[in-house]
Design an enzyme around this catalytic site. Structure first.
Site, mmCIF file in Angstrom:
data_model
loop_
_atom_site.group_PDB
_atom_site.id
_atom_site.type_symbol
_atom_site.label_atom_id
_atom_site.label_comp_id
_atom_site.label_asym_id
_atom_site.label_seq_id
_atom_site.Cartn_x
_atom_site.Cartn_y
_atom_site.Cartn_z
ATOM 1 N N ARG A 224 -5.349 0.552 4.996
ATOM 2 C CA ARG A 224 -5.177 1.937 5.433
ATOM 3 C C ARG A 224 -6.117 2.204 6.593
ATOM 4 O O ARG A 224 -7.245 1.675 6.631
ATOM 5 C CB ARG A 224 -5.498 2.909 4.296
ATOM 6 C CG ARG A 224 -4.425 3.033 3.239
ATOM 7 C CD ARG A 224 -3.177 3.758 3.775
ATOM 8 N NE ARG A 224 -2.147 3.919 2.759
ATOM 9 C CZ ARG A 224 -1.123 3.077 2.564
ATOM 10 N NH1 ARG A 224 -0.998 1.993 3.309
ATOM 11 N NH2 ARG A 224 -0.226 3.332 1.627
ATOM 12 N N HIS A 272 2.379 0.811 11.518
ATOM 13 C CA HIS A 272 2.379 0.840 10.050
ATOM 14 C C HIS A 272 3.682 0.248 9.481
ATOM 15 O O HIS A 272 4.435 0.900 8.758
ATOM 16 C CB HIS A 272 2.162 2.276 9.530
ATOM 17 C CG HIS A 272 1.756 2.319 8.083
ATOM 18 N ND1 HIS A 272 0.890 3.262 7.563
ATOM 19 C CD2 HIS A 272 2.099 1.525 7.026
ATOM 20 C CE1 HIS A 272 0.721 3.048 6.271
ATOM 21 N NE2 HIS A 272 1.456 1.996 5.927
HETATM 22 P P1 NDP Z 1 -3.801 -3.864 -5.812
HETATM 23 O O1 NDP Z 1 -4.185 -2.640 -6.559
HETATM 24 O O2 NDP Z 1 -2.934 -4.864 -6.472
HETATM 25 O O3 NDP Z 1 -5.115 -4.629 -5.322
HETATM 26 C C1 NDP Z 1 -6.226 -3.971 -4.825
HETATM 27 C C2 NDP Z 1 -7.353 -4.970 -4.636
HETATM 28 O O4 NDP Z 1 -8.454 -4.299 -3.996
HETATM 29 C C3 NDP Z 1 -7.904 -5.525 -5.974
HETATM 30 O O5 NDP Z 1 -8.222 -6.890 -5.837
HETATM 31 C C4 NDP Z 1 -9.172 -4.694 -6.163
HETATM 32 O O6 NDP Z 1 -10.196 -5.336 -6.940
HETATM 33 C C5 NDP Z 1 -9.643 -4.523 -4.743
HETATM 34 N N1 NDP Z 1 -10.534 -3.372 -4.619
HETATM 35 C C6 NDP Z 1 -10.283 -2.064 -4.858
HETATM 36 N N2 NDP Z 1 -11.382 -1.310 -4.670
HETATM 37 C C7 NDP Z 1 -12.368 -2.167 -4.318
HETATM 38 C C8 NDP Z 1 -13.731 -2.016 -4.009
HETATM 39 N N3 NDP Z 1 -14.329 -0.825 -4.030
HETATM 40 N N4 NDP Z 1 -14.456 -3.124 -3.704
HETATM 41 C C9 NDP Z 1 -13.873 -4.355 -3.690
HETATM 42 N N5 NDP Z 1 -12.567 -4.564 -3.977
HETATM 43 C C10 NDP Z 1 -11.822 -3.484 -4.280
HETATM 44 O O7 NDP Z 1 -3.137 -3.338 -4.438
HETATM 45 P P2 NDP Z 1 -2.004 -4.046 -3.565
HETATM 46 O O8 NDP Z 1 -2.435 -5.438 -3.283
HETATM 47 O O9 NDP Z 1 -0.676 -3.844 -4.167
HETATM 48 O O10 NDP Z 1 -2.046 -3.146 -2.228
HETATM 49 C C11 NDP Z 1 -3.214 -3.030 -1.447
HETATM 50 C C12 NDP Z 1 -3.064 -1.973 -0.358
HETATM 51 O O11 NDP Z 1 -2.273 -2.456 0.718
HETATM 52 C C13 NDP Z 1 -2.339 -0.689 -0.755
HETATM 53 O O12 NDP Z 1 -3.171 0.174 -1.511
HETATM 54 C C14 NDP Z 1 -1.970 -0.106 0.597
HETATM 55 O O13 NDP Z 1 -3.003 0.734 1.061
HETATM 56 C C15 NDP Z 1 -1.861 -1.327 1.505
HETATM 57 N N6 NDP Z 1 -0.478 -1.544 1.963
HETATM 58 C C16 NDP Z 1 -0.205 -1.442 3.322
HETATM 59 C C17 NDP Z 1 1.067 -1.657 3.783
HETATM 60 C C18 NDP Z 1 1.358 -1.620 5.231
HETATM 61 O O14 NDP Z 1 2.539 -1.680 5.617
HETATM 62 N N7 NDP Z 1 0.367 -1.554 6.097
HETATM 63 C C19 NDP Z 1 2.183 -1.983 2.880
HETATM 64 C C20 NDP Z 1 1.785 -2.092 1.491
HETATM 65 C C21 NDP Z 1 0.504 -1.864 1.070
HETATM 66 P P3 NDP Z 1 -9.939 -5.745 -8.487
HETATM 67 O O15 NDP Z 1 -8.972 -6.908 -8.435
HETATM 68 O O16 NDP Z 1 -11.276 -6.141 -8.976
HETATM 69 O O17 NDP Z 1 -9.361 -4.535 -9.151
HETATM 70 C C1 OXD Z 2 2.525 1.058 1.194
HETATM 71 C C2 OXD Z 2 2.752 1.222 2.638
HETATM 72 O O1 OXD Z 2 1.489 1.485 0.693
HETATM 73 O O2 OXD Z 2 3.897 0.995 3.084
HETATM 74 O O3 OXD Z 2 3.400 0.467 0.524
HETATM 75 O O4 OXD Z 2 1.816 1.527 3.368
#
Ligand code: NDP
Ligand code: OXD
Length: 309
Positions: A224, A272
């Site tokens: 993000r 995005h």
């Molecule tokens: P998940 O919830 O599966 O994974 C999140 C990961 O981030 C986990 O490994 C988690 O740790 C880690 N995390 C969260 N908070 C912290 C922190 N404070 N310190 C260290 N690690 C942290 O999410 P997804 O993989 O499904 O998606 C990730 C993000 O990708 C979405 O939230 C979205 O913002 C972004 N996204 C962007 C898109 C785009 O087109 N640009 C499309 C889709 C998604 P732990 O494993 O320990 O819980």
């Molecule tokens: C998502 C995105 O969060 O598209 O899936 O950004």
């Protein structure tokens, strides 16, 4: 039971078709033609207007059309106690892995430098680096980061991941928590941000973080926009400490015309689109989850309200 659908502009019809293919008997109400608000038990939404979801007295589950739920969590009037489910579906995962692999390979193989050479009609080789000598760091080892890590390992990159809790992924050096952050950055020649946006992760990529990267490192920012302090990023690119960046997400979207990122020679920029939710596979996930909920089984991929993701 009715499902409320509020999509991005222009995508409603493809979602309607996909949801009805997954459940032909579904009572689907497409925003803003909602009918009796009391009928709505489930909502599948992307950026609903603030306060809108509190109008449904029988709402049981909110499904996010995206993996990120910050578009919901930022609504102070979101109904309390209604679970939120984030999007986890194979199309979204495959798209993100493609995009990150493409971006990592682009920087790994010096494509920005070759583009510059081409503009100047320069024919010159740059020494090739084998993938095992290229250290890639992935912030966030969840559904998306985990898949990206696995595929980068398969391409023989030297991969590390940073997460909140320790994670064991074959071939991936693990770092976690605030204590692991700087050592993780110190060994990231290409840094990929795939974190969710929470209070803890907002502004995490700032001057201190960039200074901890090896000189000349590249950033791939696909989580993000507010993860990145944009003024600090620009400064790091200007000094050359950061060699390049692929930016898919921004503090303000759409990116304003006056943003210096548009014309920056060391920036690859996309609007995005790193990955989009695919209506067909996502509808199967949502309908399956609704059936689970109706059968009294736990929802898959419900957001933990304390962690915020
Ligand atoms: P998940 O919830 O599966 O994974 C999140 C990961 O981030 C986990 O490994 C988690 O740790 C880690 N995390 C969260 N908070 C912290 C922190 N404070 N310190 C260290 N690690 C942290 O999410 P997804 O993989 O499904 O998606 C990730 C993000 O990708 C979405 O939230 C979205 O913002 C972004 N996204 C962007 C898109 C785009 O087109 N640009 C499309 C889709 C998604 P732990 O494993 O320990 O819980
Ligand atoms: C998502 C995105 O969060 O598209 O899936 O950004």
């Amino acid at each position: 039971m009715a499902l409320l659908l509020k999509t991005e502009a222009g995508r409603g019809d493809s979602w309607r078709r996909a949801l009805l293919a997954a459940d032909p008997g579904l009572d689907l109400r497409q925003w803003p033609e909602v009918g009796d608000p009391a009928d709505i038990e489930y909502a599948l939404v992307w950026f609903p207007p603030k306060g809108a979801l509190k109008s449904y007295p029988n709402l049981k589950v909110i499904f996010s059309i995206g993996a990120g739920v910050d578009h919901l969590a930022s609504d102070p009037e979101l109904p309390k106690g209604v679970p939120i489910v984030r999007m986890v579906e194979p199309g979204l995962t495959a798209g993100m892995t493609e995009f990150v692999l493409m971006s990592v390979l682009y920087h790994h193989r010096f494509m920005l430098d070759y583009a510059e050479q081409r503009r100047n009609k320069v024919w010159r080789e740059i020494d090739q680096v084998p993938p095992w000598d290229r250290r890639v760091g992935i912030m966030g080892l969840g559904v998306l980061g985990g898949d990206v890590a696995e595929k980068l390992v398969a391409l023989s990159f030297d991969v590390a991941g940073w997460s909140r809790s320790p994670k064991d992924l074959p071939g991936v050096a693990r770092f976690h928590g605030p204590g692991g952050f700087i050592p993780f950055l110190n060994r990231s020649d290409i840094l990929v941000c795939l974190l969710p946006l929470t209070a803890e992760t907002t502004g995490i990529l700032d001057a201190r973080a960039f200074a901890a990267l090896p000189e000349g490192a590249a950033l791939v920012s696909v989580g993000r926009g507010p993860h990145v302090v944009e003024a600090d990023l620009l400064a790091a690119l200007e000094t050359g400490w950061l060699g390049a960046a692929t930016l898919d997400v921004f503090q303000t979207e759409p990116l304003p015309p006056e943003s210096p990122f548009w014309d920056h020679p060391r920036v690859v920029l996309t609007p995005h689109v790193a990955s989009l939710t695919i209506a067909k596979t996502a509808s199967e996930f949502v309908i399956d989850n609704i059936r689970r909920h109706q059968a009294g089984r736990p929802l898959l991929h419900a957001v933990d309200p304390d962690r915020g993701y």
